[in-house]
Motif scaffolding. Structure first.
Motif, PDB file in Angstrom:
ATOM      1  N   PHE A  13       0.812  -1.216   0.000  1.00  0.00           N
ATOM      2  CA  PHE A  13       0.000   0.000   0.000  1.00  0.00           C
ATOM      3  C   PHE A  13       0.850   1.273   0.000  1.00  0.00           C
ATOM      4  N   SER A  14       2.108   1.158   0.333  1.00  0.00           N
ATOM      5  CA  SER A  14       2.972   2.343   0.403  1.00  0.00           C
ATOM      6  C   SER A  14       3.535   2.749  -0.952  1.00  0.00           C
ATOM      7  N   THR A  15       3.230   2.017  -2.014  1.00  0.00           N
ATOM      8  CA  THR A  15       3.831   2.283  -3.330  1.00  0.00           C
ATOM      9  C   THR A  15       3.578   3.706  -3.827  1.00  0.00           C
ATOM     10  N   PRO A  16       2.353   4.258  -3.752  1.00  0.00           N
ATOM     11  CA  PRO A  16       2.181   5.652  -4.195  1.00  0.00           C
ATOM     12  C   PRO A  16       3.021   6.647  -3.400  1.00  0.00           C
ATOM     13  N   LEU A  17       3.269   6.346  -2.140  1.00  0.00           N
ATOM     14  CA  LEU A  17       4.117   7.220  -1.326  1.00  0.00           C
ATOM     15  C   LEU A  17       5.542   7.206  -1.868  1.00  0.00           C
ATOM     16  N   HIS A  18       6.018   6.040  -2.261  1.00  0.00           N
ATOM     17  CA  HIS A  18       7.337   5.912  -2.878  1.00  0.00           C
ATOM     18  C   HIS A  18       7.393   6.715  -4.179  1.00  0.00           C
ATOM     19  N   PHE A  19       6.349   6.624  -4.991  1.00  0.00           N
ATOM     20  CA  PHE A  19       6.322   7.370  -6.250  1.00  0.00           C
ATOM     21  C   PHE A  19       6.279   8.876  -5.995  1.00  0.00           C
ATOM     22  N   ALA A  20       5.556   9.295  -4.964  1.00  0.00           N
ATOM     23  CA  ALA A  20       5.483  10.721  -4.646  1.00  0.00           C
ATOM     24  C   ALA A  20       6.861  11.275  -4.311  1.00  0.00           C
ATOM     25  N   GLN A  21       7.646  10.498  -3.578  1.00  0.00           N
ATOM     26  CA  GLN A  21       8.981  10.953  -3.210  1.00  0.00           C
ATOM     27  C   GLN A  21       9.940  10.864  -4.389  1.00  0.00           C
ATOM     28  N   THR A  22       9.798   9.822  -5.209  1.00  0.00           N
ATOM     29  CA  THR A  22      10.720   9.597  -6.325  1.00  0.00           C
ATOM     30  C   THR A  22      10.513  10.576  -7.466  1.00  0.00           C
ATOM     31  N   TYR A  23       9.253  10.885  -7.790  1.00  0.00           N
ATOM     32  CA  TYR A  23       8.949  11.652  -9.001  1.00  0.00           C
ATOM     33  C   TYR A  23       8.362  13.040  -8.763  1.00  0.00           C
ATOM     34  N   PHE A  24       7.892  13.324  -7.553  1.00  0.00           N
ATOM     35  CA  PHE A  24       7.184  14.576  -7.340  1.00  0.00           C
ATOM     36  C   PHE A  24       7.738  15.398  -6.175  1.00  0.00           C
ATOM     37  N   SER A  25       8.987  15.154  -5.850  1.00  0.00           N
ATOM     38  CA  SER A  25       9.722  15.982  -4.885  1.00  0.00           C
ATOM     39  C   SER A  25       9.031  16.072  -3.534  1.00  0.00           C
ATOM     40  N   LEU A  26       8.464  14.959  -3.085  1.00  0.00           N
ATOM     41  CA  LEU A  26       7.909  14.940  -1.739  1.00  0.00           C
ATOM     42  C   LEU A  26       9.048  15.112  -0.743  1.00  0.00           C
ATOM     43  N   SER A 238       7.270  -6.180  -6.362  1.00  0.00           N
ATOM     44  CA  SER A 238       7.802  -7.543  -6.415  1.00  0.00           C
ATOM     45  C   SER A 238       9.317  -7.625  -6.253  1.00  0.00           C
ATOM     46  N   THR A 239      10.005  -6.486  -6.347  1.00  0.00           N
ATOM     47  CA  THR A 239      11.460  -6.510  -6.177  1.00  0.00           C
ATOM     48  C   THR A 239      11.931  -5.811  -4.906  1.00  0.00           C
ATOM     49  N   GLN A 240      11.177  -4.815  -4.450  1.00  0.00           N
ATOM     50  CA  GLN A 240      11.605  -4.058  -3.281  1.00  0.00           C
ATOM     51  C   GLN A 240      10.826  -4.407  -2.013  1.00  0.00           C
ATOM     52  N   LEU A 241       9.684  -5.068  -2.169  1.00  0.00           N
ATOM     53  CA  LEU A 241       8.855  -5.456  -1.034  1.00  0.00           C
ATOM     54  C   LEU A 241       8.677  -6.967  -1.045  1.00  0.00           C
ATOM     55  N   ASP A 242       8.027  -7.503  -0.037  1.00  0.00           N
ATOM     56  CA  ASP A 242       7.983  -8.956   0.165  1.00  0.00           C
ATOM     57  C   ASP A 242       6.766  -9.599  -0.512  1.00  0.00           C
TER      58      ASP A 242
END
Length: 299
Positions: A13-26, A238-242
């Motif tokens: 469920f945390s994937t959008p949070l990861h994208f926010a930090q990676t691509y949108f300067s969170l 599938s690569t960074q989480l379990d």
């Protein structure tokens, strides 16, 4: 101002949070809490987090019941209280009910009556849902609960006899239903939350601040990116989480993130409180105008 300290559960469920930090300067310190919502409640009240994303039932129960008196000696409620500010996931959560892989005497939910349940923490989603399960089954006596902190410790606990069963999100549990994994488990049932599953809270001093508003906007951007780049999301999960690639794809068919995370519907708060009060999780009346949870809404 230093970056916001944001608590989250390091699962799919945390994937959008990861994208926010990676691509949108969170601009935030993302702090993982693998033991879940109950641990984040403690951290918020200790002033160690500014914002957190966790389970609806955990937040509402914590706000409604207030902090345990033993923890409020030096507390400043106006500083270390927290309120609901957003809706992260609109779909319910499927809790898998699991026991030890070799426990032949437990094969179905009805076998759990009077048994000991493992939870991550007192007040966590897994703790709250044990009461909801007992209420669903019509069992007057709630389970004896033992806090074991982590998902791994819970799997170990049902295999060594420390506890009889525990509940955790289905897809996180699924890969451990196979022998050969670390502390394998056996599914005996499931229960869905009758409410949307994930909410965002902020510590009281941060309510209605530009920093929180900016955070919510960045999360919206991360959710939109998640919806438009599903293959990338599967690859990350599938690569960074379990999770396996197959399970990541199946989970994505079941989840719907909020299109706009700002605000929480009053009906969701009211219905959740009513059910938690019926299950014995919330003390006193379920819904009162002017109550702490009522005041905690930000619509």
């Amino acid at each position: 101002m230093p970056p916001l300290r944001v608590g989250y559960v390091p699962e799919h469920f945390s994937t959008p949070l990861h994208f926010a930090q990676t691509y949108f300067s969170l601009s935030a310190d993302l702090i993982p809490f693998p033991s879940g919502t109950g641990h984040m409640v403690t951290a918020l009240r200790a002033g160690e987090l500014d914002i957190a994303i966790g389970l609806t039932e955990g937040w509402i129960a914590a706000i409604a019941n207030g902090p345990p008196s033993s923890k409020t000696t030096d507390a400043k409620p106006e500083e270390n209280g927290f309120k609901l500010v957003g809706t992260y996931v609109e779909t319910p959560l499927c809790w898998a009910i699991s026991t030890g892989h070799e426990k032949e005497h437990i094969t179905k939910v009805q076998d759990l009556k009077g048994k000991k349940v493992g939870v991550s923490r007192i007040g966590s989603g897994s703790y709250v849902m044990s009461y909801v399960l007992a209420d669903r089954e019509g069992w007057d006596q709630p389970f004896e609960c033992l806090a074991l902190q982590t998902f791994e410790a819970l799997r170990k606990g049902v295999n060594d006899g420390t506890v009889d069963f525990f509940m955790w999100e289905y897809f996180t549990s699924k890969r451990y239903y196979t022998s050969g994994t670390l502390h394998p488990i056996k599914k005996v049932g499931e229960i869905y939350t009758p409410w949307s599953s994930w909410k965002i809270v902020a510590r009281t001093p941060f309510i209605d601040t530009p920093e929180v508003n900016s955070f919510l906007e960045k999360v919206n951007a991360g959710i939109n990116y998640f919806g438009e780049h599903r293959e990338e999301a599967v690859q990350y999960i599938s690569t960074q989480l379990d999770y396996t690639e197959e399970d990541a794809k199946e989970w994505m068919k079941t989840v719907r993130f909020a299109q706009n995370v700002k605000g929480v519907k009053e009906s969701v708060v009211r219905d959740t409180m009513d059910m938690l009060q019926k299950a014995g999780v919330i003390e006193g009346e379920a819904w009162q105008e002017g109550s702490e949870v009522n005041k905690a809404r930000d619509f």
